[in-house]
Design a protein around this motif. Structure first.
Motif, mmCIF file in Angstrom:
data_model
loop_
_atom_site.group_PDB
_atom_site.id
_atom_site.type_symbol
_atom_site.label_atom_id
_atom_site.label_comp_id
_atom_site.label_asym_id
_atom_site.label_seq_id
_atom_site.Cartn_x
_atom_site.Cartn_y
_atom_site.Cartn_z
ATOM 1 N N UNK A 14 24.441 39.887 42.080
ATOM 2 C CA UNK A 14 25.755 40.361 42.530
ATOM 3 C C UNK A 14 25.899 41.835 42.178
ATOM 4 N N UNK A 15 26.413 42.603 43.103
ATOM 5 C CA UNK A 15 26.822 43.977 42.828
ATOM 6 C C UNK A 15 28.341 44.054 42.979
ATOM 7 N N UNK A 16 29.000 44.611 41.975
ATOM 8 C CA UNK A 16 30.445 44.841 42.004
ATOM 9 C C UNK A 16 30.661 46.336 42.180
ATOM 10 N N UNK A 17 31.391 46.736 43.217
ATOM 11 C CA UNK A 17 31.669 48.150 43.454
ATOM 12 C C UNK A 17 33.092 48.441 43.005
ATOM 13 N N UNK A 18 33.232 49.210 41.939
ATOM 14 C CA UNK A 18 34.541 49.562 41.398
ATOM 15 C C UNK A 18 34.666 49.162 39.946
ATOM 16 N N UNK A 19 34.983 50.144 39.076
ATOM 17 C CA UNK A 19 35.068 49.891 37.645
ATOM 18 C C UNK A 19 36.474 49.974 37.090
ATOM 19 N N UNK A 20 37.463 49.585 37.903
ATOM 20 C CA UNK A 20 38.822 49.464 37.392
ATOM 21 C C UNK A 20 39.053 48.079 36.846
ATOM 22 N N UNK A 21 40.336 47.701 36.665
ATOM 23 C CA UNK A 21 40.621 46.403 36.053
ATOM 24 C C UNK A 21 40.090 45.236 36.878
ATOM 25 N N UNK A 22 40.106 45.361 38.217
ATOM 26 C CA UNK A 22 39.627 44.263 39.057
ATOM 27 C C UNK A 22 38.117 44.093 38.924
ATOM 28 N N UNK A 23 37.377 45.194 38.955
ATOM 29 C CA UNK A 23 35.932 45.114 38.810
ATOM 30 C C UNK A 23 35.518 44.633 37.438
ATOM 31 N N UNK A 24 36.204 45.090 36.389
ATOM 32 C CA UNK A 24 35.870 44.670 35.032
ATOM 33 C C UNK A 24 36.197 43.195 34.820
ATOM 34 N N UNK A 25 37.329 42.740 35.371
ATOM 35 C CA UNK A 25 37.678 41.324 35.251
ATOM 36 C C UNK A 25 36.651 40.445 35.957
ATOM 37 N N UNK A 26 36.178 40.910 37.111
ATOM 38 C CA UNK A 26 35.149 40.159 37.837
ATOM 39 C C UNK A 26 33.853 40.135 37.045
ATOM 40 N N UNK A 27 33.490 41.262 36.437
ATOM 41 C CA UNK A 27 32.286 41.322 35.616
ATOM 42 C C UNK A 27 32.371 40.327 34.465
ATOM 43 N N UNK A 131 24.941 38.899 46.759
ATOM 44 C CA UNK A 131 26.371 38.861 47.031
ATOM 45 C C UNK A 131 27.007 40.173 46.567
ATOM 46 N N UNK A 132 28.128 40.525 47.215
ATOM 47 C CA UNK A 132 28.808 41.795 46.947
ATOM 48 C C UNK A 132 30.291 41.549 46.695
ATOM 49 N N UNK A 133 30.827 42.241 45.697
ATOM 50 C CA UNK A 133 32.269 42.207 45.427
ATOM 51 C C UNK A 133 32.803 43.628 45.534
ATOM 52 N N UNK A 134 33.773 43.846 46.415
ATOM 53 C CA UNK A 134 34.389 45.158 46.583
ATOM 54 C C UNK A 134 35.667 45.197 45.743
ATOM 55 N N UNK A 135 35.653 46.021 44.715
ATOM 56 C CA UNK A 135 36.786 46.114 43.785
ATOM 57 C C UNK A 135 37.262 47.552 43.684
ATOM 58 N N UNK A 136 37.383 48.201 44.830
ATOM 59 C CA UNK A 136 37.695 49.629 44.858
ATOM 60 C C UNK A 136 39.185 49.933 44.823
ATOM 61 N N UNK A 379 32.997 39.706 49.174
ATOM 62 C CA UNK A 379 34.309 39.408 48.610
ATOM 63 C C UNK A 379 35.072 40.704 48.316
ATOM 64 N N UNK A 380 36.393 40.584 48.269
ATOM 65 C CA UNK A 380 37.260 41.668 47.810
ATOM 66 C C UNK A 380 38.078 41.157 46.636
ATOM 67 N N UNK A 381 38.409 42.058 45.721
ATOM 68 C CA UNK A 381 39.262 41.708 44.587
ATOM 69 C C UNK A 381 40.112 42.916 44.229
ATOM 70 N N UNK A 382 41.328 42.659 43.747
ATOM 71 C CA UNK A 382 42.229 43.740 43.346
ATOM 72 C C UNK A 382 43.139 44.228 44.435
ATOM 73 N N UNK A 383 43.149 43.540 45.603
ATOM 74 C CA UNK A 383 44.057 43.937 46.675
ATOM 75 C C UNK A 383 45.486 43.525 46.331
ATOM 76 N N UNK A 384 46.488 44.346 46.652
ATOM 77 C CA UNK A 384 47.868 43.899 46.491
ATOM 78 C C UNK A 384 48.105 42.632 47.305
ATOM 79 N N UNK A 385 48.714 41.660 46.695
ATOM 80 C CA UNK A 385 48.991 40.389 47.360
ATOM 81 C C UNK A 385 47.709 39.739 47.908
#
Length: 431
Positions: A14-27, A131-136, A379-385
């Protein structure tokens, strides 16, 4: 916190793109499940909080809502509101606490499907992933209306993401465009510094800070508002793109009452409709905008009253808000010669142009259900709503990350592919 070296040709589960709270929580969720992964951050951890927030910025939700997986808020002021530098420190400490496999300073430039999953090109290397997670996050491209081009060159223009403090602006009067959370708080920041502010209102609602003895966030949390799934609403699209309610956590938290600001000398206007000749031109909807914001706030209080009554909760009574000011006229023009600066608090748009995978709707919004797209493994994570009101906040992203962690495990089981952690693709074997 060790930095991961991303090698050209490396492959990850898995690669997670984005190191904010959403990316860190996914990690954190991936680490807990023993899944090999890397988190790519274009700048530094918490960069959005560090570089796109003004000096007096603070959270609008209480600190107890900072409940990232395995790392709940542990400070002494649970009911307070962390300021910008404390938020950055919280996220940096979180990244260190479980040695997140983080590669900072690596920007994703192209993502496309690949026979083994996905191929990601970055400015440092090209890698592949099952697999890819977009957490931008949602705050990528500042939005400024094209009418801004009509302002004379001597007027300083800043987007809210560039504003830092009142001393940054030249002497003179300041126009703030937009009454979402950023616009109202920046207008207050300038107002408290003694600057003459002209605030251009919109349709954003407001909410009271406290009601009947508690922070309104605490009431709404107990009432289940932050965990109500978006599919439970009749107007999903309208809910997903709603503007956040304005309120502040400054100085322990308080309401933002634009009518009070007007009494104290701030000038309020309706929606900005044009810049022409030597004037800014406004719609005559100031009264409507103020009344709408108040109605939403009072409606939330109605729901709290009903909850208290239904549960038989002992709570102090409280008189309702009475407007302290009404516009006697609807100002339609403001001479530009009076203005030295404009702060555009007009929001952000996403920049997903680097994602060459067909998962977007006609507006360019990623189509998904709880972050799971129609392309298997993306996947996407950290989107509003994304799923609930709390999805884009510290208090709700943990549940979304946990859900995606389960989905990622499920897909790995379905495909039967397991990669040995930490090796480049050429050195890996399939179990």
């Amino acid at each position: 916190m060790p930095q991961v070296r991303v090698r050209d040709g490396a492959h990850y589960a898995v690669v997670v793109v984005g190191g904010g709270q959403a990316g860190l929580a996914t990690s954190w969720q991936l680490t807990a499940r023993g899944i090999d992964h890397v988190v790519l951050e274009a700048d530094r951890v918490a960069n959005e909080w560090r570089d796109r927030r003004w000096d007096s910025f603070c959270l609008v939700t209480p600190n107890w809502q900072c409940d990232l997986p395995g790392f709940p808020y542990a400070g002494a002021d649970r009911d307070g509101f962390m300021v910008r530098d404390e938020i950055v420190a919280y996220l940096e400490d979180y990244a260190r606490c479980f040695d997140v496999p983080l590669a900072e300073g690596i920007r994703a430039t192209n993502l496309e499907e690949y026979p083994q999953g996905f191929k990601l090109t970055t400015d440092a290397a090209t890698i592949t992933a099952d697999q890819m997670v977009i957490a931008t996050g949602p705050y990528q491209r500042p939005k400024i209306p094209r009418m801004a081009e009509r302002l004379p060159g001597e007027v300083l223009q800043l987007h809210s993401s560039q504003y830092r403090n009142p001393g940054q602006l030249p002497a003179g009067e300041v126009v703030v465009v937009g009454t979402g959370q950023s616009g109202c708080q920046i207008a207050e920041d300038l107002h408290l510094a003694g600057r003459q502010v002209h605030l251009v209102t919109g349709s954003a609602p407001r909410v009271a800070r406290f009601y009947r003895g508690r922070d309104v966030v605490a009431w709404l949390d107990e009432m289940g508002y932050y965990v109500k799934g978006i599919e439970e609403f009749d107007d999903v699209d309208a809910v997903r793109f709603r503007v956040n309610h304005y309120v502040t956590g400054r100085d322990g938290g308080r309401d933002i009452d634009l009518r009070r600001f007007a009494l104290e000398g701030m000038n309020l206007y309706g929606r900005l409709v044009a810049i022409g000749g030597s004037d800014l031109h406004f719609a005559t909807d100031l009264r409507t905008n103020l009344d709408h914001a108040d109605a939403v706030s009072e409606g939330i209080k109605d729901s709290i009253d009903a909850f208290i009554g239904a549960r038989g909760i002992q709570a102090p009574g409280e008189s309702r808000y009475q407007p302290v000011w009404q516009p006697s006229v609807e100002p339609e023009k403001l001479p530009l010669q009076e203005i030295s600066a404009v702060v555009w608090s007009t929001g952000f748009s996403r920049d997903d142009s680097w994602i060459r995978v067909p998962v977007f709707d006609g507006r360019g919004y990623p189509t998904h259900r709880r972050g799971v797209t129609s392309v298997p493994g993306l996947y996407f994570v950290g989107l509003p709503w994304q799923h609930t009101w709390g999805s884009g906040r510290f208090g709700g992203v943990a549940a979304d990350a946990a859900y995606l962690g389960d989905q990622i495990v499920q897909r790995r089981m379905q495909t039967g592919v397991r990669w040995i952690a930490g090796l480049p693709r050429s050195e890996k074997t399939v179990a």
